[in-house]
Design an enzyme around this catalytic site. Structure first.
Site, PDB file in Angstrom:
ATOM      1  N   CYS A  36       7.445  -7.539  -9.562  1.00 29.49           N
ATOM      2  CA  CYS A  36       7.615  -6.502  -8.538  1.00 29.49           C
ATOM      3  C   CYS A  36       8.587  -5.424  -9.027  1.00 29.49           C
ATOM      4  O   CYS A  36       9.690  -5.741  -9.481  1.00 29.49           O
ATOM      5  CB  CYS A  36       8.173  -7.176  -7.293  1.00 29.49           C
ATOM      6  SG  CYS A  36       8.505  -6.093  -5.927  1.00 29.49           S
ATOM      7  N   GLU A  45      -3.710  -1.980  -0.777  1.00 28.49           N
ATOM      8  CA  GLU A  45      -3.842  -3.357  -0.305  1.00 28.49           C
ATOM      9  C   GLU A  45      -4.954  -3.498   0.732  1.00 28.49           C
ATOM     10  O   GLU A  45      -5.592  -4.539   0.850  1.00 28.49           O
ATOM     11  CB  GLU A  45      -2.513  -3.788   0.296  1.00 28.49           C
ATOM     12  CG  GLU A  45      -2.271  -5.252   0.131  1.00 28.49           C
ATOM     13  CD  GLU A  45      -0.806  -5.564   0.245  1.00 28.49           C
ATOM     14  OE1 GLU A  45      -0.018  -5.075  -0.584  1.00 28.49           O
ATOM     15  OE2 GLU A  45      -0.448  -6.273   1.194  1.00 28.49           O
ATOM     16  N   ASP A  74       6.256 -11.725  -7.104  1.00 25.99           N
ATOM     17  CA  ASP A  74       6.158 -10.375  -6.530  1.00 25.99           C
ATOM     18  C   ASP A  74       6.407 -10.496  -5.029  1.00 25.99           C
ATOM     19  O   ASP A  74       6.393 -11.596  -4.471  1.00 25.99           O
ATOM     20  CB  ASP A  74       4.744  -9.824  -6.795  1.00 25.99           C
ATOM     21  CG  ASP A  74       4.524  -8.464  -6.143  1.00 25.99           C
ATOM     22  OD1 ASP A  74       5.433  -7.610  -6.234  1.00 25.99           O
ATOM     23  OD2 ASP A  74       3.464  -8.250  -5.529  1.00 25.99           O
ATOM     24  N   SER A  75       6.568  -9.353  -4.392  1.00 25.00           N
ATOM     25  CA  SER A  75       6.709  -9.336  -2.933  1.00 25.00           C
ATOM     26  C   SER A  75       5.418  -9.799  -2.253  1.00 25.00           C
ATOM     27  O   SER A  75       5.429 -10.167  -1.090  1.00 25.00           O
ATOM     28  CB  SER A  75       7.044  -7.928  -2.477  1.00 25.00           C
ATOM     29  OG  SER A  75       6.034  -7.040  -2.921  1.00 25.00           O
ATOM     30  N   CYS A 101       4.934   0.712  -9.699  1.00 24.06           N
ATOM     31  CA  CYS A 101       4.611  -0.163  -8.571  1.00 24.06           C
ATOM     32  C   CYS A 101       3.441  -1.051  -8.982  1.00 24.06           C
ATOM     33  O   CYS A 101       2.515  -0.588  -9.659  1.00 24.06           O
ATOM     34  CB  CYS A 101       4.251   0.657  -7.341  1.00 24.06           C
ATOM     35  SG  CYS A 101       3.762  -0.328  -5.921  1.00 24.06           S
ATOM     36  N   HIS A 130       0.932  -2.087  -7.447  1.00 24.23           N
ATOM     37  CA  HIS A 130      -0.398  -1.755  -6.932  1.00 24.23           C
ATOM     38  C   HIS A 130      -1.094  -0.611  -7.675  1.00 24.23           C
ATOM     39  O   HIS A 130      -2.307  -0.484  -7.611  1.00 24.23           O
ATOM     40  CB  HIS A 130      -0.301  -1.334  -5.462  1.00 24.23           C
ATOM     41  CG  HIS A 130       0.095  -2.422  -4.527  1.00 24.23           C
ATOM     42  ND1 HIS A 130       1.209  -3.207  -4.719  1.00 24.23           N
ATOM     43  CD2 HIS A 130      -0.478  -2.860  -3.373  1.00 24.23           C
ATOM     44  CE1 HIS A 130       1.309  -4.067  -3.721  1.00 24.23           C
ATOM     45  NE2 HIS A 130       0.295  -3.881  -2.887  1.00 24.23           N
TER      46      HIS A 130
HETATM   47  N1  DGL Z   1       5.384  -5.048  -5.231  1.00 21.24           N
HETATM   48  C1  DGL Z   1       6.041  -3.850  -4.745  1.00 21.24           C
HETATM   49  C2  DGL Z   1       6.555  -3.039  -5.954  1.00 21.24           C
HETATM   50  O1  DGL Z   1       6.030  -3.121  -7.044  1.00 21.24           O
HETATM   51  C3  DGL Z   1       5.139  -3.021  -3.875  1.00 21.24           C
HETATM   52  C4  DGL Z   1       4.887  -3.572  -2.513  1.00 21.24           C
HETATM   53  C5  DGL Z   1       6.148  -3.774  -1.706  1.00 21.24           C
HETATM   54  O2  DGL Z   1       6.799  -2.781  -1.302  1.00 21.24           O
HETATM   55  O3  DGL Z   1       6.496  -4.919  -1.485  1.00 21.24           O
HETATM   56  O4  DGL Z   1       7.477  -2.297  -5.803  1.00 21.24           O
END
Ligand code: DGL
Length: 268
Positions: free
Chosen positions: A73, A153, A10-11, A185, A187
């Protein structure tokens, strides 16, 4: 082969919601998680940057003997999935979008209005609309909700302040009278309860973490790649480690975990 780890990336640390769901569904599997905390948020980056970062991580996971890679992600799944697939051969690559699309093939979604919320990169890619419309006739509406990921976050969920922001977004006329809402997303599973509450439980809220975990389980079963040995190992790596990431990791993964730093971009 079957004892090789599942690679998840993930990011940042949000993808731990997916890792947690996979651990719940597949408790025997070894997992290597990589969070690119050095470069987040991906949702605000160009497609080129997201592809560049994602490919490097996928290669890292493959070099670390992963049997499959799960792009946890949504932003990377939206813009970099095909690119990674064509550049990292010989191991299966999965994203968090296709499992949702497969689920939506169900008759109950035909001629319904389906909302999608996610980062700028995910929504701009229009990927959900394209993939859903290729499967079923339904109306897809989407909305960028960029404030939600940083808010969560920072630990702002299940509170009045987060409800105010969620409400402001969900009141957007684009999402008027939807039947279902896709949480596109990493989160958003953490604010699922508040979203359901906003709709008085009258809108189905689709959580990609659970659906993806079920999908990955089925794929491993089909390919005969399940790990049968007990006592799995977990490794959580981030490209930039801070106290605040360590703290938030715990609520995304729902248990205390130790993050280790490995800056795979550092020149040696
Ligand atoms: N992990 C990213 C997503 O699911 C969210 C956070 C980011 O923008 O890096 O799109």
């Amino acid at each position: 082969m079957s004892s090789q780890p599942i690679g998840i990336f993930d990011s940042g640390i949000g993808g731990l919601t997916i890792a947690h769901a996979i651990k719940q569904k597949l408790p025997n599997e070894n997992i290597i998680y990589f969070g690119d905390t050095k470069h987040l948020p991906y949702g605000e980056k160009s497609n080129e940057a997201i592809k560049h970062y994602s490919l490097k991580i996928a290669k890292f996971l493959k070099e670390n003997n992963c049997k499959i890679i799960v792009i946890a992600c949504n932003s990377a799944s939206s813009v970099a999935y095909e690119f990674i697939k064509s550049n990292v051969s010989s191991i299966p690559i999965y994203n968090v979008i296709d499992p949702i699309i497969k689920n939506l093939s169900n008759k109950k979604y035909i001629n319904k209005k389906i909302g999608v919320i996610g980062t700028k990169a995910t929504i701009k890619s229009n990927i959900y609309q394209k993939k859903i419309e290729a499967k079923i006739t339904s109306q897809i509406v989407s909305l960028e909700t960029p404030l939600l990921a940083p808010m969560i976050e920072e630990g702002f969920f299940n509170q009045d302040i987060s409800m105010t922001i969620i409400k402001k977004y969900l009141e957007n006329k684009n999402l008027n009278k939807i039947d279902s809402l896709i949480l596109a997303c990493t989160h958003y599973p953490l604010i699922k309860k508040q979203i359901k509450k906003f709709y008085d439980n009258n809108v189905e809220v689709i959580d990609s973490s659970i659906i993806t975990a079920n999908y990955i389980k089925k794929q491993l079963e089909k390919k005969g790649m399940l790990n049968i040995n007990k006592k799995p190992t977990y490794s959580f790596i981030v490209s930039n480690l801070t106290k605040s990431f360590s703290k938030s990791a715990t609520f995304f993964f729902k248990e205390k975990i130790i993050l280790n730093e490995n800056d795979i971009w550092k020149e040696i």
